[in-house]
Design a protein around this motif. Structure first.
Motif, PDB file in Angstrom:
ATOM      1  N   UNK A 273       4.610 -14.145  18.750  1.00  0.00           N
ATOM      2  CA  UNK A 273       2.784 -13.872  18.218  1.00  0.00           C
ATOM      3  C   UNK A 273       2.552 -12.993  19.079  1.00  0.00           C
ATOM      4  N   UNK A 274       1.332 -12.632  18.849  1.00  0.00           N
ATOM      5  CA  UNK A 274       0.595 -11.446  20.314  1.00  0.00           C
ATOM      6  C   UNK A 274      -1.284 -12.443  19.662  1.00  0.00           C
ATOM      7  N   UNK A 275      -1.680 -11.368  20.477  1.00  0.00           N
ATOM      8  CA  UNK A 275      -3.154 -11.179  19.794  1.00  0.00           C
ATOM      9  C   UNK A 275      -3.939  -9.869  19.907  1.00  0.00           C
ATOM     10  N   UNK A 279      -2.313  -5.427  20.463  1.00  0.00           N
ATOM     11  CA  UNK A 279      -2.646  -3.925  19.278  1.00  0.00           C
ATOM     12  C   UNK A 279      -2.859  -2.471  19.900  1.00  0.00           C
ATOM     13  N   UNK A 280      -3.448  -3.369  21.157  1.00  0.00           N
ATOM     14  CA  UNK A 280      -3.558  -1.418  21.732  1.00  0.00           C
ATOM     15  C   UNK A 280      -3.039  -1.317  22.528  1.00  0.00           C
ATOM     16  N   UNK A 285       1.694   2.386  23.789  1.00  0.00           N
ATOM     17  CA  UNK A 285       3.406   2.557  24.335  1.00  0.00           C
ATOM     18  C   UNK A 285       4.569   2.274  22.984  1.00  0.00           C
ATOM     19  N   UNK A 286       4.362   2.437  21.800  1.00  0.00           N
ATOM     20  CA  UNK A 286       4.823   2.143  20.677  1.00  0.00           C
ATOM     21  C   UNK A 286       4.189   2.519  19.391  1.00  0.00           C
ATOM     22  N   UNK A 287       3.788   4.014  19.208  1.00  0.00           N
ATOM     23  CA  UNK A 287       3.428   4.810  17.856  1.00  0.00           C
ATOM     24  C   UNK A 287       4.496   4.379  16.833  1.00  0.00           C
ATOM     25  N   UNK A 288       5.253   4.202  17.200  1.00  0.00           N
ATOM     26  CA  UNK A 288       6.601   4.250  15.930  1.00  0.00           C
ATOM     27  C   UNK A 288       6.195   2.642  15.024  1.00  0.00           C
ATOM     28  N   UNK A 362     -15.246  -7.817   8.779  1.00  0.00           N
ATOM     29  CA  UNK A 362     -14.376  -6.318   8.519  1.00  0.00           C
ATOM     30  C   UNK A 362     -15.346  -4.575   9.249  1.00  0.00           C
ATOM     31  N   UNK A 363     -14.592  -3.800   9.974  1.00  0.00           N
ATOM     32  CA  UNK A 363     -14.387  -2.496  10.460  1.00  0.00           C
ATOM     33  C   UNK A 363     -13.555  -1.631   9.597  1.00  0.00           C
ATOM     34  N   UNK A 364     -12.479  -2.669   9.725  1.00  0.00           N
ATOM     35  CA  UNK A 364     -11.614  -1.097   8.553  1.00  0.00           C
ATOM     36  C   UNK A 364     -10.235  -1.263  10.073  1.00  0.00           C
ATOM     37  N   UNK A 365     -10.709  -1.692  11.388  1.00  0.00           N
ATOM     38  CA  UNK A 365      -9.624  -1.531  12.710  1.00  0.00           C
ATOM     39  C   UNK A 365      -8.800  -3.118  12.411  1.00  0.00           C
TER      40      UNK A 365
END
Length: 430
Positions: A273-275, A279-280, A285-288, A362-365
């Motif tokens: 779970x998260x918020x 995502x940032x 920290x984990x681009x993959x 929505x803005x695509x992000x």
């Protein structure tokens, strides 16, 4: 007194130690019970570790209030986060509780029982319609009539999942689980395909998980806990099956939100779970992982996701009740909640606010996608954690769940013991 639910942060991760707590002046004791008089006089508003990040916001809000109501003066006091719950408890015991107190539901309960929290169903009934029903109800106390704080900010979050781990296990990464049966089946598949190297879940079930599963948590009178019923035993039995198959991380018994988040970050766990704030972190920290991130709704059997909520309480003993009620409402009205929500990743508890384009367009992000999904789910979300469920009770439940997962007790025995311990603690609350 419990503190974790004020850590709205846990769901929020509120970047700025956001748990907010507001209190009013210490010149109380024998205050007026009438909130309908003239709005005037001095009140104190106390926050929790907010000055460093939101000084301009709160100074502006206070100045605007004083301009709107000439003759009022709001003294703003900011307390450090450490020991805040103890501070409220000491002020309550010493008769120096401020006028306007920002509380979480678990903090308002003992104050309401002690007669120190104003009943807003009586003192501010005209404002009730301005708030979401679930948010207004979050500061009701079982066994007592009334509502004891204005709802302030809310949060909830999605489930993140690792698409590549789902694919590697032969699962459809574009069809994440939407029911508990699907979740448990997928978890067992991932564990089997990876020889137990990848768990799907990293946390043992908490009281809110039992609530989401549809387990009754307390009796109707609010005098005892009920999560040891057949449905509660069913959920814990499922978790035992996951634990034995290593579909639940072996370290889940001692996991914290931070440690389970790290497991997900390092791709040792398939779901977490998260918020939107997470995502940032993934991106940096984990681009993959970020490249393979999937986002889906919280799983629930009730149709209602879990809501984390903060509130603003009025001291029932304040000598300036009209001003205190007016200011507590001002802090939490739609305009000010909306402006605050744009400064930090939280959500307004006011009716209609979640229909604002900020929460719908929505803005695509991915960040906006998460914000929109969370806002939509909050409209009928509930705060599953019982107001009377203390930190000690959480520990008792966690300890008994651990015994069941380790096979030291059956799920039924563990939950019976947890309910017995929590009921005993409940009686001690008075």
């Amino acid at each position: 007194m419990p503190v974790s639910r004020r850590n709205l942060a846990a769901a929020l991760a509120v970047c700025v130690v956001l748990p907010l707590s507001a209190c009013g002046s210490g010149d109380d004791g024998g205050g007026s019970s009438d909130a309908s008089g003239k709005i005037e006089g001095d009140i104190t508003f106390q926050t929790w570790n907010l000055r460093a990040n939101f000084k301009d916001y709160f100074e502006g809000l206070i100045a605007d209030f004083e301009k709107k109501y000439p003759g009022t003066n709001v003294k703003w006091v900011d307390q450090p986060a450490e020991g805040y719950a103890d501070k409220i408890s000491a002020d309550a015991a010493g008769g120096t509780l401020p006028d306007v107190v920002n509380v979480s539901p678990d903090l308002v309960a003992p104050l309401a029982k002690a007669g120190l929290a104003a009943d807003l169903d009586k003192d501010a009934a005209q404002y009730k319609k301005e708030y979401l029903d679930g948010a207004w109800a979050s500061h009701r106390i079982p066994g007592m009539g009334g509502t004891y704080a204005f709802p302030w900010y809310l949060n909830t979050g999605p489930l993140f999942y690792n698409k590549s781990l789902f694919k590697e296990a032969g699962l459809d990464a574009d069809q994440p689980p939407t029911t508990y049966d699907e979740l448990f089946a997928n978890a067992l598949t991932i564990a089997e395909k990876t020889d137990g190297k990848v768990a799907t879940l990293a946390n043992v079930p908490t009281v809110e998980d039992f609530g989401r599963y549809g387990v009754p948590l307390m009796n109707d009178e609010g005098t005892g806990f009920a999560f040891n019923d057949a449905k509660g035993v069913e959920l814990l039995t499922k978790y035992k099956e996951l634990y034995d198959a290593k579909a639940l991380d072996p370290q889940a018994l001692t996991a914290t939100p931070e440690s389970s988040g790290k497991k997900f970050l390092t791709e040792a766990v398939a779901m977490n779970p998260g918020s939107a704030l997470d995502l940032g972190n993934f991106k940096k920290q984990a681009p993959n992982l970020y490249k393979n991130i999937g986002i889906t709704d919280q799983i629930t059997s009730t149709g209602h996701v879990n809501m984390y909520v903060m509130g603003v309480m009025v001291n029932s003993q304040t000598k300036r009740k009209p001003a205190a009620v007016a200011f507590a409402h001002y802090v939490t009205d739609a305009e000010h909640q909306m402006s605050f929500a744009k400064k930090v990743a939280i959500f307004p508890s006011t009716a209609g606010s979640l229909d604002d384009p900020y929460f719908t367009k929505e803005d695509g992000t991915d960040e906006t996608r998460v914000r929109i999904a969370a806002a939509k789910s909050l409209k009928n979300a509930v705060n599953y954690t019982p107001v009377l469920f203390s930190e000690q009770m959480k520990t008792e439940l966690r300890n008994e769940v651990a015994k069941a997962l380790q096979g030291k007790e059956s799920p039924k025995e563990a939950l019976d013991n947890a309910v017995e311990a929590c009921d005993r603690l409940l009686q001690q609350q008075g």
